[in-house]
Design an enzyme around this catalytic site. Structure first.
Site, PDB file in Angstrom:
ATOM      1  N   THR A  35       0.741  -1.169  -0.105  1.00 27.22           N
ATOM      2  CA  THR A  35       0.106  -0.211   0.091  1.00 27.22           C
ATOM      3  C   THR A  35       0.726   1.401   0.017  1.00 27.22           C
ATOM      4  O   THR A  35       0.662   2.118  -0.876  1.00 27.22           O
ATOM      5  CB  THR A  35      -0.938  -0.077   1.263  1.00 27.22           C
ATOM      6  OG1 THR A  35      -1.796  -1.225   1.090  1.00 27.22           O
ATOM      7  CG2 THR A  35      -1.811   1.184   1.079  1.00 27.22           C
ATOM      8  N   GLU A  43       1.245   9.676  -5.220  1.00 25.53           N
ATOM      9  CA  GLU A  43       2.003  11.278  -4.884  1.00 25.53           C
ATOM     10  C   GLU A  43       2.841  11.585  -6.186  1.00 25.53           C
ATOM     11  O   GLU A  43       2.965  12.801  -6.469  1.00 25.53           O
ATOM     12  CB  GLU A  43       2.726  11.068  -3.620  1.00 25.53           C
ATOM     13  CG  GLU A  43       1.939  10.766  -2.347  1.00 25.53           C
ATOM     14  CD  GLU A  43       2.726  11.396  -1.130  1.00 25.53           C
ATOM     15  OE1 GLU A  43       3.384  12.466  -1.068  1.00 25.53           O
ATOM     16  OE2 GLU A  43       3.155  10.444  -0.255  1.00 25.53           O
ATOM     17  N   HIS A  69      -6.866   1.161  -0.799  1.00 31.07           N
ATOM     18  CA  HIS A  69      -6.200   0.078  -1.785  1.00 31.07           C
ATOM     19  C   HIS A  69      -7.240  -0.839  -1.602  1.00 31.07           C
ATOM     20  O   HIS A  69      -7.215  -1.525  -0.646  1.00 31.07           O
ATOM     21  CB  HIS A  69      -4.762   0.049  -1.020  1.00 31.07           C
ATOM     22  CG  HIS A  69      -3.896  -0.956  -1.763  1.00 31.07           C
ATOM     23  ND1 HIS A  69      -2.670  -1.272  -1.168  1.00 31.07           N
ATOM     24  CD2 HIS A  69      -3.924  -1.296  -2.927  1.00 31.07           C
ATOM     25  CE1 HIS A  69      -1.938  -1.884  -2.131  1.00 31.07           C
ATOM     26  NE2 HIS A  69      -2.942  -2.136  -3.084  1.00 31.07           N
TER      27      HIS A  69
END
Length: 129
Positions: A35, A43, A69
């Protein structure tokens, strides 16, 4: 930045880091794409959209992540994250983020970034020692 922009990211030239990469084997995480790596790619996709806005000495930093996720990806599978610019909230740039592997979507959410002075960020971090 007034128009919608999209950025993409995927791991290149480094081994995949799985959730089972831990310090203590008792943590018992699965051997799947982590994750944390999924979020890092999300990002990075957002950060790439902001590259054209950066002045010398500036960088963008993550300020907020709200991500689900939703599917496991085997180690070694190609994962791609996409960020789409959605607007501003004060000083923050807001992105919708989504990640896929070859079988489909593995996560989605929202990510917010700020543009900051690199020197100021480093100086502030040094004060926290």
């Amino acid at each position: 930045m007034t128009e919608l922009a999209t950025g993409r990211a995927r791991p290149i030239g480094e081994p995949e880091i799985g959730a089972s990469t831990t310090v203590d084997p008792r943590d018992n995480f699965p051997a799947v794409f982590a994750t944390t790596r999924t979020i890092a790619l999300m990002e990075l996709a957002g950060a790439r959209i902001l590259h054209p806005l950066l002045q010398p000495g500036e960088m963008s930093v993550g300020a907020h992540v709200d991500v689900s996720h939703t599917a496991a990806t085997p180690i070694g599978a190609k994962v791609t994250a996409t960020a789409t610019y959605r607007g501003r909230e004060g000083k923050l740039f807001v992105f919708d983020v989504i990640a896929h592997d070859p079988a489909g979507e593995i996560g989605r959410g929202t990510h917010k970034r700020a543009i900051v002075s690199r020197a100021r960020l480093i100086a502030g971090a040094a004060k926290r020692r």
